[in-house]
Design a protein around this motif. Structure first.
Motif, mmCIF file in Angstrom:
data_model
loop_
_atom_site.group_PDB
_atom_site.id
_atom_site.type_symbol
_atom_site.label_atom_id
_atom_site.label_comp_id
_atom_site.label_asym_id
_atom_site.label_seq_id
_atom_site.Cartn_x
_atom_site.Cartn_y
_atom_site.Cartn_z
ATOM 1 N N GLY A 381 0.820 -1.210 0.000
ATOM 2 C CA GLY A 381 0.000 0.000 0.000
ATOM 3 C C GLY A 381 0.854 1.260 0.000
ATOM 4 O O GLY A 381 2.076 1.201 0.033
ATOM 5 N N VAL A 382 0.157 2.395 -0.064
ATOM 6 C CA VAL A 382 0.870 3.670 0.008
ATOM 7 C C VAL A 382 1.245 3.929 1.460
ATOM 8 O O VAL A 382 0.417 3.819 2.357
ATOM 9 C CB VAL A 382 -0.030 4.819 -0.509
ATOM 10 C CG1 VAL A 382 0.677 6.148 -0.349
ATOM 11 C CG2 VAL A 382 -0.389 4.584 -1.964
ATOM 12 N N MET A 383 2.509 4.218 1.696
ATOM 13 C CA MET A 383 2.978 4.413 3.068
ATOM 14 C C MET A 383 2.571 5.788 3.573
ATOM 15 O O MET A 383 2.833 6.793 2.927
ATOM 16 C CB MET A 383 4.505 4.279 3.064
ATOM 17 C CG MET A 383 5.177 4.562 4.377
ATOM 18 S SD MET A 383 5.007 3.234 5.569
ATOM 19 C CE MET A 383 6.627 2.531 5.610
ATOM 20 N N ARG A 384 1.924 5.810 4.712
ATOM 21 C CA ARG A 384 1.597 7.101 5.306
ATOM 22 C C ARG A 384 2.835 7.667 5.948
ATOM 23 O O ARG A 384 3.652 6.953 6.523
ATOM 24 C CB ARG A 384 0.485 6.949 6.333
ATOM 25 C CG ARG A 384 -0.838 6.696 5.659
ATOM 26 C CD ARG A 384 -1.951 6.640 6.631
ATOM 27 N NE ARG A 384 -2.128 7.882 7.366
ATOM 28 C CZ ARG A 384 -3.269 8.223 7.938
ATOM 29 N NH1 ARG A 384 -4.308 7.431 7.843
ATOM 30 N NH2 ARG A 384 -3.373 9.330 8.611
ATOM 31 N N LEU A 385 2.924 8.975 5.863
ATOM 32 C CA LEU A 385 4.115 9.644 6.367
ATOM 33 C C LEU A 385 4.367 9.329 7.835
ATOM 34 O O LEU A 385 5.491 9.061 8.265
ATOM 35 C CB LEU A 385 3.935 11.145 6.171
ATOM 36 C CG LEU A 385 5.186 11.970 6.158
ATOM 37 C CD1 LEU A 385 6.131 11.467 5.093
ATOM 38 C CD2 LEU A 385 4.832 13.415 5.878
ATOM 39 N N GLU A 386 3.285 9.338 8.602
ATOM 40 C CA GLU A 386 3.415 9.074 10.034
ATOM 41 C C GLU A 386 4.018 7.691 10.298
ATOM 42 O O GLU A 386 4.859 7.538 11.180
ATOM 43 C CB GLU A 386 2.045 9.134 10.694
ATOM 44 C CG GLU A 386 1.602 10.515 11.053
ATOM 45 C CD GLU A 386 0.247 10.493 11.727
ATOM 46 O OE1 GLU A 386 -0.737 10.170 11.025
ATOM 47 O OE2 GLU A 386 0.178 10.791 12.928
ATOM 48 N N SER A 387 3.569 6.704 9.513
ATOM 49 C CA SER A 387 4.070 5.348 9.723
ATOM 50 C C SER A 387 5.554 5.277 9.417
ATOM 51 O O SER A 387 6.318 4.602 10.104
ATOM 52 C CB SER A 387 3.348 4.349 8.827
ATOM 53 O OG SER A 387 2.025 4.701 8.653
ATOM 54 N N LEU A 388 5.961 5.978 8.364
ATOM 55 C CA LEU A 388 7.371 5.969 7.995
ATOM 56 C C LEU A 388 8.214 6.574 9.125
ATOM 57 O O LEU A 388 9.233 6.017 9.542
ATOM 58 C CB LEU A 388 7.576 6.771 6.709
ATOM 59 C CG LEU A 388 9.029 6.818 6.255
ATOM 60 C CD1 LEU A 388 9.348 5.609 5.404
ATOM 61 C CD2 LEU A 388 9.327 8.084 5.477
ATOM 62 N N LEU A 389 7.749 7.707 9.631
ATOM 63 C CA LEU A 389 8.481 8.357 10.714
ATOM 64 C C LEU A 389 8.600 7.424 11.913
ATOM 65 O O LEU A 389 9.660 7.293 12.519
ATOM 66 C CB LEU A 389 7.777 9.650 11.131
ATOM 67 C CG LEU A 389 7.868 10.809 10.142
ATOM 68 C CD1 LEU A 389 7.031 11.993 10.624
ATOM 69 C CD2 LEU A 389 9.307 11.249 9.954
#
Ligand code: ARG
Length: 573
Positions: A381-389
């Motif tokens: 899926g598209v990675m949400r910015l928050e999850s990446l952080l």
């Protein structure tokens, strides 16, 4: 402060002139044979033909006139006519001492323009995802660099807040019979559902398009819902950008350009620049010599609806009115290259911006996963910015615990947050913006190699030496920087002297990666010097004081540089 290379070049110019030669094109550059010398001048080669002399003879005449020069410890000619130079230790030390006390390390504030940086471009109501990461990171750095070199600079987030996604959300709310305003959580569920539905349900999509049209033409009910969505989304966006240490002076969006569209279009028509083509209104923007065809810039669709180009042009009208900028820089995905060629040309042709206003497009490449394809979550899926952080943060925390730190839990968390941001931002910014790069979490979070954490680690190391020095009763002020005691100290000094020209070049090329390359070099120079030098146990207090002053300067240059890149260093790690 005059640049080091300019001072050295002027000294060579003097010598060429005194020897009777034209000094106009004489310059000194860093040596491309560091094993032989530190700097070089190839001026004699270029003059040989005109002077009817062998370059070596000219070089010899010049070198004689450098004898006793306070700037060089060595000036020699080598065949066929190069001049090899080493800088004088005393001169270098006095230059660095001046740099240490000068404002901005001697950078001259030549720039004093009004600059707008357009970056961010999130689409309201859709969660921020990693596609927005690069715009935010690169744009923030460009903005900070612009400010640092002396420009009056404004960052504009330019939200996508006026398009079909708004119609989709409102249409979905209507279908669900929602008679109250949605919460942020509901919104983040409604939008993907509506977007999915519109792919298979033609009637739903048409409804969403009608609503979008209604919204853009003043429907009160839709506008009320729109305002509510904007309020809750903007608050959420602010929080998210905050986590990235990114902030905007201007929170405008595509919707703010709307009132400027009608008068702009009227004028384009009146001036005879916009004309109808297959029902649509267009402006020709092709130019002689275009390697590839540049299609006409569409201003209005056949149903009278405006487009992405229209809002970008109208936004320029608004920016002219409100800020009268000398330059506007767009930091956007490089796949939008053609869009900006069209917008810039149309803006100049239609006199929306004056001819001398500089419009630049800094297009960035894609952030890929290790498979070389655009970065995705593990399940595709598209990675949400928050999850990446969060993921990077956890990784950094883990690494620190592995290293066996004696910090408290709070200190560890604070440091991990700073290291994570450095890992992400440096991992991005150290690549030339236009290039794609691979987001490699293991590599980016490593404390060794060309990484953000390595830079922070170096800074923390300097901080710890300075603490130790002070604990031992040393005073860290007003110490004179002496001539370098060894080769690694000299290299460190020479790199430090390169700060101001590096910043100028990073600004002129809109190239934050040059700051990364510079601080990596500086960190390497420092670590080599530190490895070979026993600072804390040095008995000669003047020598020790000089070293302390030198590493303090190194730390401030690093601090300033990472601030321009948009991250900061912890006290310990
Ligand atoms: N919202 C746009 C997108 O997601 C980016 C906006 C970039 N800025 C601009 N002035 N067009 O593609």
């Amino acid at each position: 402060m005059k640049k080091l290379l300019d001072i050295l070049s002027d000294e060579l110019k003097r010598a060429f002139k005194e020897a009777g030669y034209d000094d106009e094109k004489i310059i000194v550059t860093a040596s491309n044979r560091p094993d032989l010398c530190e700097y070089q001048c190839n001026g004699a080669m270029a003059l040989a033909k005109e002077a009817h002399k062998a370059p070596f003879m000219i070089a010899e005449e010049v070198v004689t006139r450098l004898e006793g020069s306070g700037y060089f410890s060595k000036a020699e000619c080598v065949k066929p006519g190069f001049i090899n130079l080493d800088i004088s230790d005393d001169f270098l030390a006095s230059y660095i001492s001046e740099e240490a006390t000068a404002d901005k390390f001697g950078l001259e504030n030549k720039a004093s323009k009004k600059v707008v940086v357009d970056y961010g471009g999130p689409n309201v109501a859709k969660p921020l995802h990693i596609g927005h990461l690069r715009a935010a990171i690169i744009g923030e750095a460009v903005k900070r660099i612009s400010k640092y070199v002396g420009n009056d600079t404004l960052g504009d987030i330019h939200m996508g807040d006026w398009g079909l996604q708004m119609g989709l959300i409102i249409a979905e709310m209507k279908e669900r019979g929602m008679d109250r305003m949605p919460t942020l959580d509901e919104l983040s569920e409604i939008y993907p559902a509506a977007s999915e539905k519109s792919k298979s349900d033609e009637a739903f999509k048409n409804k969403a398009m009608d609503i979008t049209f209604g919204l853009q033409h003043g429907n009160e009910e839709y506008l009320r819902i729109w305002r509510h969505i904007m309020d809750i989304s903007v608050a959420d966006l602010k929080q998210n950008y905050d986590k990235l240490n990114v902030s905007f002076e201007i929170w405008k969006g595509e919707a703010d350009a709307d009132p400027y569209i009608a008068p702009m279009v009227e004028k384009m028509k009146k001036d005879g620049l916009a004309y109808e083509s297959e029902g649509a209104l267009v402006v020709d923007v092709s130019e002689e010599g275009d390697a590839k065809e540049v299609p006409p810039c569409m201003i209005l669709k056949s149903d009278g609806a405006s487009l992405y180009t229209t809002t970008d042009l109208a936004t320029l009208v608004q920016r002219e009115q409100d800020y009268d900028p000398d330059a506007v820089i767009y930091v956007v995905d490089k796949r939008q290259d053609l869009h900006f060629v069209q917008v810039f040309r149309a803006a100049k042709k239609c006199c929306i911006v004056p001819e001398e206003t500089k419009l630049s497009f800094l297009g960035f490449g894609t952030m890929n996963g290790k498979d070389g394809k655009p970065f995705k979550t593990r399940d595709g899926g598209v990675m949400r910015l928050e999850s990446l952080l969060d993921e990077v943060y956890e990784k950094c925390l883990e690494r620190m615990k592995e290293n066996g730190s004696d910090m408290t839990e709070d200190e560890l968390k604070d440091a991990a947050g700073k290291i994570a941001l450095a890992a992400i931002k440096y991992g991005d910014l150290s690549n030339e913006a236009r290039k794609d790069y691979v987001f490699d979490i293991d590599k980016f979070t490593s404390f060794e190699g060309n990484t953000g954490p390595y830079i922070l680690y170096t800074m923390v190391r300097i901080k710890s030496i300075l603490r130790k020095y002070q604990e031992n009763g040393g005073k860290a002020d007003d110490m004179k920087i002496l001539y370098p005691a060894n080769a690694s100290e000299k290299s460190l000094m020479m790199t430090l002297a390169g700060f101001a020209p590096m910043i100028e070049s990073a600004w002129e090329g809109l190239a934050p990666h040059r700051i990364c390359a510079y601080i990596y070099q500086l960190a390497n120079d420092f670590n080599k010097f530190y490895h070979e030098t026993k600072i804390i146990s040095e008995e000669d207090k003047a020598r020790q004081g000089s070293w302390i002053a030198l590493i303090k300067l190194t730390l401030s240059v690093l601090e300033t540089s990472i601030d321009l890149l948009g991250f900061e260093a912890p006290e310990a790690m």
